[in-house]
Design an enzyme around this catalytic site. Structure first.
Site, PDB file in Angstrom:
ATOM      1  N   GLY C  45       0.847  -1.200   0.000  1.00  0.00           N
ATOM      2  CA  GLY C  45       0.000   0.000   0.000  1.00  0.00           C
ATOM      3  C   GLY C  45       0.874   1.239   0.000  1.00  0.00           C
ATOM      4  O   GLY C  45       1.949   1.259   0.604  1.00  0.00           O
ATOM      5  N   ALA C  49      -0.451   6.189   4.922  1.00  0.00           N
ATOM      6  CA  ALA C  49       0.245   5.339   5.885  1.00  0.00           C
ATOM      7  C   ALA C  49       1.391   4.593   5.205  1.00  0.00           C
ATOM      8  O   ALA C  49       2.533   4.626   5.685  1.00  0.00           O
ATOM      9  CB  ALA C  49      -0.739   4.367   6.526  1.00  0.00           C
ATOM     10  N   SER C 289     -17.288  17.434   0.819  1.00  0.00           N
ATOM     11  CA  SER C 289     -16.626  17.629   2.112  1.00  0.00           C
ATOM     12  C   SER C 289     -17.616  17.985   3.202  1.00  0.00           C
ATOM     13  O   SER C 289     -18.547  18.755   3.026  1.00  0.00           O
ATOM     14  CB  SER C 289     -15.596  18.737   2.007  1.00  0.00           C
ATOM     15  OG  SER C 289     -15.173  19.067   3.304  1.00  0.00           O
ATOM     16  N   ARG C 335     -20.697  12.445  12.341  1.00  0.00           N
ATOM     17  CA  ARG C 335     -21.151  11.817  11.109  1.00  0.00           C
ATOM     18  C   ARG C 335     -22.227  10.768  11.317  1.00  0.00           C
ATOM     19  O   ARG C 335     -23.215  10.721  10.574  1.00  0.00           O
ATOM     20  CB  ARG C 335     -19.958  11.163  10.415  1.00  0.00           C
ATOM     21  CG  ARG C 335     -18.977  12.191   9.948  1.00  0.00           C
ATOM     22  CD  ARG C 335     -17.748  11.583   9.370  1.00  0.00           C
ATOM     23  NE  ARG C 335     -16.925  12.648   8.799  1.00  0.00           N
ATOM     24  CZ  ARG C 335     -15.758  12.459   8.213  1.00  0.00           C
ATOM     25  NH1 ARG C 335     -15.261  11.264   8.132  1.00  0.00           N
ATOM     26  NH2 ARG C 335     -15.097  13.476   7.717  1.00  0.00           N
ATOM     27  N   GLU C 434      -5.925   2.984   7.764  1.00  0.00           N
ATOM     28  CA  GLU C 434      -7.314   2.528   7.840  1.00  0.00           C
ATOM     29  C   GLU C 434      -7.410   1.011   7.960  1.00  0.00           C
ATOM     30  O   GLU C 434      -8.411   0.484   8.471  1.00  0.00           O
ATOM     31  CB  GLU C 434      -8.080   3.003   6.583  1.00  0.00           C
ATOM     32  CG  GLU C 434      -9.582   2.786   6.662  1.00  0.00           C
ATOM     33  CD  GLU C 434     -10.331   3.272   5.415  1.00  0.00           C
ATOM     34  OE1 GLU C 434      -9.698   3.904   4.549  1.00  0.00           O
ATOM     35  OE2 GLU C 434     -11.538   3.009   5.323  1.00  0.00           O
ATOM     36  N   ARG C 444     -15.484   7.475  13.401  1.00  0.00           N
ATOM     37  CA  ARG C 444     -14.323   8.346  13.247  1.00  0.00           C
ATOM     38  C   ARG C 444     -14.774   9.793  13.120  1.00  0.00           C
ATOM     39  O   ARG C 444     -15.745  10.088  12.433  1.00  0.00           O
ATOM     40  CB  ARG C 444     -13.537   7.951  12.005  1.00  0.00           C
ATOM     41  CG  ARG C 444     -12.321   8.804  11.780  1.00  0.00           C
ATOM     42  CD  ARG C 444     -11.457   8.278  10.664  1.00  0.00           C
ATOM     43  NE  ARG C 444     -12.092   8.349   9.360  1.00  0.00           N
ATOM     44  CZ  ARG C 444     -12.294   9.482   8.682  1.00  0.00           C
ATOM     45  NH1 ARG C 444     -11.930  10.643   9.197  1.00  0.00           N
ATOM     46  NH2 ARG C 444     -12.872   9.453   7.493  1.00  0.00           N
TER      47      ARG C 444
END
Lengths: 230, 250, 646
Positions: C45, C49, C289, C335, C434, C444
């Protein structure tokens, strides 16, 4: 030659700059060439005085010729190598070609440039070496003096010659339309404030220059300028 | 609506390719262009034909993966829009649409509409970075940067690396891509330290990849889905010249 | 394989929470600089990260190989994050602190995260901003030249740093630049268009991976002293999500099948501000957003079935339901709360927009008042690019008519289980970003994903992996080990099988059907009955997949159908675990809302006495009931409380 200079002048950006600088110098030449040529409207004596002045200063004229030739060759050869590379950079063309906004002159620089090159050779053969129309090539007047004025005016009485010059000037006009704006960008000068101005420099400058050049064959052809030595 | 698409099909990097026409019915105007291709692919699979290979990932206009030339224009006719955000409502019933891959020597076709853009990565590897090891950064507010300057750096940094500039350029030049990165970093104080080395290294890497040269036609700017200005090419020219003329290394 | 460690030890250092990370680093073992080059680390990946970890490990002197399935590391889906990144810098002098960010994150995660990890995240948040700035990330600035901040998604302080609407892109490009520097120096070997298809475990240690070159189809073995998975989240299991087309669970799932525990798979985040679905053909959903909620007001008509155009619905016939129900947070509730509220009003038949599948699923996000208050220019400065994006997709201008939004799967809080050192129970396998489970609990907070990805990659893993490697000799490892051959043969057989079925249905049709099952039964709200049904339907669908999928083409070439088939095959197995986890967790918390467990007002009802644990699942076979391991969560620093945003 220093390695860095060599690397710079071989790079894409370096050659772009080279094209801009030589192009700019050639525009400078065109301006001076046109101002000399326009003396034709001041009459035969003015024109021939100017020609004589040049003839009497061989250092000046040969220096300029050699310098000009060098600049011209650098511009042409660099342009041709760039154009060849550009062609090679897209070996398979699009099946459907399109253009979003680029001007016709900007898309035909290599072609118009080559035509201008051909014209310059022809132009030199014509007026400088007298190969074309040898019979009308500058005759001696009053002993030592060349009659450049008559040579020019009489040449353009021939419609084929006048037309070839007119076409060539129009091609030059296209070439300069893009070139005389483009050098700002190549030399690294672009800014939202000045960009609209820069973008007009090419069209305006090329139009002025070419109108100036066009005026001579047109005036001669249409009989506004009259030869006197006949 | 009903459309006909002519698509470049090429089985592999060494295979010859050709345009193949497909008629497609029941295209919905709310479909994105890529959803139209998904739809076409489903019908091809149903017929036992291999689906058309094309790249896409985020499908929201930011990853830079999608790369289709539509009727000769990279990312299609809408200004500042990647092909994944182009919708079929911009086409009309009965339209014939030509779909081709980015075309450049430096972007060889891998399959159908998929190309290899690793040349762009290699240019970035040559110098598109600031050499700071993790952990050695000063407090972020120790480096004040005026808003205008930061905004301009951001304008240049917005490049998504899709390569549409190369595809649009008549000369397949990558100068807008390289100019954007050289400018982004040269506009920031953090990027000053290495700016000379960077400008020279990136321009030379670009040249080595076989991209064409810039002739200031600005098709790149017109095709760029992020509207990156050719002003940054001028800046790169300046940076490069300055670096060559005043740099101390040969 | 059978020697894989099966116990859960979080290895959280003792001591006061604000000293734990320091203490860990004081005590951790180090690898001497001259020895580091003897260790090879495989990083799978290249998002925030992965790229930050790969470049930082290379800077330290480890030999790194990095893998991504896209054509360039710069395309990883971190790039799509718009809003920003949190950091407790307190540049705005508005009362922020490391403690407050820690507190907000634990509370926002509905008390299902590990306190120690979250505190460390808050501490490191400061360094991330410094690092990113030094790398040339053009964060927004004030006129005086200092960094600008905004408040974001459920926070009462302005701690979010941003780069226009492209914060994720700019941060990723920063990481990508760092990675490029290491690739150029030869310290990182990058494998683009290469997908990890399996993990190789040798004597209980993660020692390598098997990959497929997506261009040539070549199956390759790679050996390393440690494997780092930075492979992102799994919400593409829903088919329609805001994730990229390629985002998948394959690497995590194959590691899970080799012994790594999967933690809290049912914790998925449904983002409230996405553009609603416009038809059955849709391939993905687009997120707008969350920052839009700073100025936009969310409403639906009071009357069900009111199909008048929004501008013709008078003020008194509108229900600004978030402001009504949650007066103190209003449109800025977290959220999960905002998403469920939208679902509720649409369930009541008050949804707006076009009919899709017989329903109107959308609510208005209205900027009329904000435009009146601040002027169009200010709103354009703030959201111009988002408004343009909305108009591009829907053909409607948010300056003229309210936006329509609806929740969509967006992020997975669950992931592979890791200890404090970000190592899985399977020794040598590290999981960051993630892909792991640890920091966000059951929900989150906005602008925290970028923070976590970079904290893991830049600052945590490069330290903790040394602690692991120092305990292992830098022995020569080779891909000639019989285990590599065995796993490679399994991968080859798997690909052969996919290509040989040659059934009637396309891969996408299976994926779509799986997505529908999950969205209806394991989506924004879940109940026992639905989950039990899903657990019946998924194995059936999986069976059909393996009998009737049509994957055309060959394995030895670029074959996108084959790539998708492998990913969907894994989703089909993973989905079952997700539903099982949701079924087992008989409480509501964060993104996991069990209809049976709600307050009288319809809010989530947590059951801390029974479910205050991490559910870490051990794989026992496809279709076989997995074994549940529990890591108990203790909250010594943030008192357990009902999360209220009223």
């Amino acid at each position: 030659m220093n390695l860095w200079l060599f690397r710079m002048l071989r790079s894409s950006v370096g050659r772009k700059v080279l094209m801009a600088i030589t192009g700019l110098l050639l525009i400078g030449f065109l301006v001076s060439h046109l101002s000399g040529n326009l003396l034709v409207f001041a009459g035969r004596d003015a024109m021939n005085d100017y020609a004589q002045f040049l003839k009497e200063h061989p250092g000046l004229i040969w220096g300029a010729r050699i310098g000009l030739l060098a600049i011209f060759l650098v511009h042409v050869i660099t342009g041709l190598t760039l154009a060849a590379e550009n062609k090679a950079a897209r070996p398979i063309p699009y099946q459907k070609e399109a253009c979003i906004q680029a001007s016709l002159p900007s898309r035909t620089m290599a072609r118009t440039g080559l035509l201008v090159f051909v014209f310059v050779v022809y132009h030199l053969l014509h007026f400088t070496f007298g190969v074309v129309q040898a019979s009308k090539h500058a005759k001696h007047l009053e002993g030592l003096r060349y009659d450049v004025y008559d040579m020019v005016v009489l040449s353009f009485h021939n419609p084929i010659i006048a037309l070839s010059y007119i076409v060539a000037i129009l091609v030059l006009w296209m070439h300069l339309w893009h070139g005389a704006s483009s050098f700002f960008q190549s030399l690294g000068w672009n800014h939202p404030k000045y960009r609209p101005v820069f973008e007009k420099v090419g069209p305006v400058l090329s139009t002025i220059l070419c109108l100036g050049f066009l005026s001579i064959p047109l005036s001669a052809w249409l009989g506004i300028l009259k030869a006197g030595g006949m | 609506m009903r459309i006909t698409v002519h698509v470049w099909r090429q089985a592999g990097p060494q295979e010859p390719g050709k345009m193949v026409a497909y008629d497609l019915d029941n295209v919905n105007e709310h479909m994105s262009f890529l959803e139209m291709l998904d739809f076409l692919n489903e019908s091809l699979i149903a017929k036992g034909e291999e689906p058309i290979a094309f790249d896409s990932d985020c499908r929201e206009g930011i990853c830079g993966m999608c790369s289709l030339v539509i009727d000769g224009i990279p990312h299609g006719p809408e200004k500042e829009t990647t092909v994944c955000q182009l919708h079929m409502r911009h086409f009309h019933d009965g339209q014939e649409i030509f779909i081709e891959p980015w075309r450049a020597k430096s972007f060889p076709v891998l399959k159908d509409l998929i190309i290899d853009r690793s040349s762009l990565d290699r240019i970035q590897q040559a110098g598109g970075f600031i050499s700071v090891n993790t952990g050695s950064a000063p407090d972020a507010n120790n480096i004040p940067i005026g808003k205008e300057q930061a905004d301009r750096a951001m304008d240049a940094a917005a490049c998504i690396g899709c390569g549409a500039c190369v595809a649009a350029c008549k000369n397949a030049s990558a100068m807008l891509f390289v100019g954007a990165k050289v400018s982004h970093l040269a506009l920031l104080p953090q990027g000053q330290v290495e700016k000379k080395r960077r400008a020279i290294a990136m321009v030379e890497a670009m040249d080595a990849e076989g991209f064409g040269n810039c002739t200031n036609q600005y098709e790149c700017e017109a095709a760029c889905p992020k509207g990156i200005s050719v002003e940054f090419i001028a800046k790169m020219n300046r940076e490069y010249l300055g670096a060559q003329l005043s740099g101390r290394s040969s | 394989m059978n020697s894989v460690n099966k116990t859960l030890d979080s290895k959280v250092p003792g001591g006061p929470i604000e000293k734990q990370w320091e203490l860990y680093r004081e005590k951790m073992k180090l690898v001497a600089p001259s020895n580091r080059r003897k260790y090879k680390i495989l990083v799978v990946g290249s998002g925030l990260a992965g790229a930050s970890a790969a470049s930082t490990l290379a800077e330290l002197g480890y030999e790194v190989e990095c893998f991504c399935f896209q054509d360039s590391p710069r395309r990883a889906h971190s790039i799509a994050a718009q809003g920003g990144i949190n950091a407790a810098k307190n540049y705005q002098n508005d009362g922020d602190s490391i403690w407050r960010l820690f507190y907000d994150t634990v509370k926002g995660g509905d008390y299902r995260s590990r306190e120690a990890n979250v505190h460390r995240l808050s501490e490191i948040s400061l360094q991330i901003i410094d690092q990113a700035t030094a790398m040339g990330v053009p964060f927004a600035r004030e006129y005086g030249g200092t960094l600008a901040n905004r408040s974001f998604g459920g926070a009462q302080v302005s701690r979010t740093f941003y780069a226009r609407g492209q914060t994720g892109q700019q941060l990723l490009l920063g990481c990508y630049a760092g990675l490029n520097r290491q690739i150029a120096s030869g310290q990182v070997k990058m494998h683009n268009r290469t997908e990890m298809l399996d993990l190789v475990v040798v004597d209980g240690l993660a020692r390598g991976i098997i990959t497929r070159d997506l261009v040539t189809g070549e199956i390759q073995r790679h050996a390393g002293h440690a494997v780092v998975l930075a492979t992102g989240g799994y919400v593409n299991v829903f088919f329609l999500s805001t994730n990229a087309m390629g985002s998948n669970v394959t690497a995590s799932w194959r590691a899970h099948k080799r012994g790594a525990f999967f933690a809290n798979p049912c914790f998925t985040q449904i983002h409230p501000t996405c553009i609603p679905q416009s038809g059955e053909f849709q391939s993905k959903l687009t997120l707008m957003s969350e920052s839009l909620r700073n100025d936009g007001r969310v409403w639906v008509p009071i009357k069900p079935g009111d199909t008048r155009p929004p501008n013709e619905i008078p003020e008194q016939e509108r229900d600004y339901y978030l402001e009504r129900i949650y007066p103190s947070f209003g449109n800025l509730v977290p959220r999960d709360v905002a998403s469920r509220a939208a679902k509720r009003v649409c369930d009541e038949g008050r949804g707006v927009g076009p009919l899709v599948g017989g329903e109107r699923r959308g609510v208005y996000l209205d900027f009329k008042d904000a435009i009146q208050r601040h002027g169009k220019k200010v709103i354009e400065d703030r959201y111009g690019n988002l408004f343009e994006m909305y108009e591009r997709i829907t053909g409607e201008s948010p300056y003229e008519v309210p936006m329509r939004i609806y929740p969509a799967p967006h992020y997975s809080m669950g992931g592979l289980w890791v200890d404090y050192g970000l190592m899985s129970n399977l020794e040598g396998l590290h999981v960051i970003g993630e892909a792991n489970f640890s920091d966000h609990g059951a929900n989150r907070l906005g602008a925290s994903a970028l923070m976590q990805g970079l904290a893991d990659g830049y600052f945590i893993l490069p330290n903790t992996i040394g602690n692991y490697l120092a305990s292992k000799k830098p022995e020569n490892i080779s891909t000639d080990h019989p285990e590599f051959e065995k796993v490679e043969n399994e991968v080859r057989a798997y690909i052969e099988k996919l290509l040989s079925i040659n059934g009637d249905r396309s891969v996408d049709s299976f994926h779509m059907e799986l997505g529908r099952i999950l969205w209806n039964k394991c989506g924004m709200s879940r109940n026992k009955e639905g989950l039990l049904e899903a657990l019946q339907e998924i194995p059936k669908l999986r069976k059909e997949f393996w009998e009737n999928v049509r994957v055309l083409g060959e394995g030895e070439t670029l074959n996108q159908s084959l790539e998708k088939a492998g990913r969907v095959a894994d989703f089909l197995e993973f989905a079952e675990l997700m539903c099982r986890d949701a079924l087992e967790r008989e409480e509501s918390c964060g993104g996991h809302f069990r209809e049976e467990y709600q307050t009288e007002e319809g809010e989530a009802l947590r059951r801390d006495d029974v479910f205050s644990y991490v559910a870490a699942w051990e794989f026992t076979g496809v279709g076989v009931e997995p074994i549940l391991h529990k890591e108990n969560l203790t909250f010594e620093n943030v008192a357990l409380a009902v999360r209220s945003y009223k």
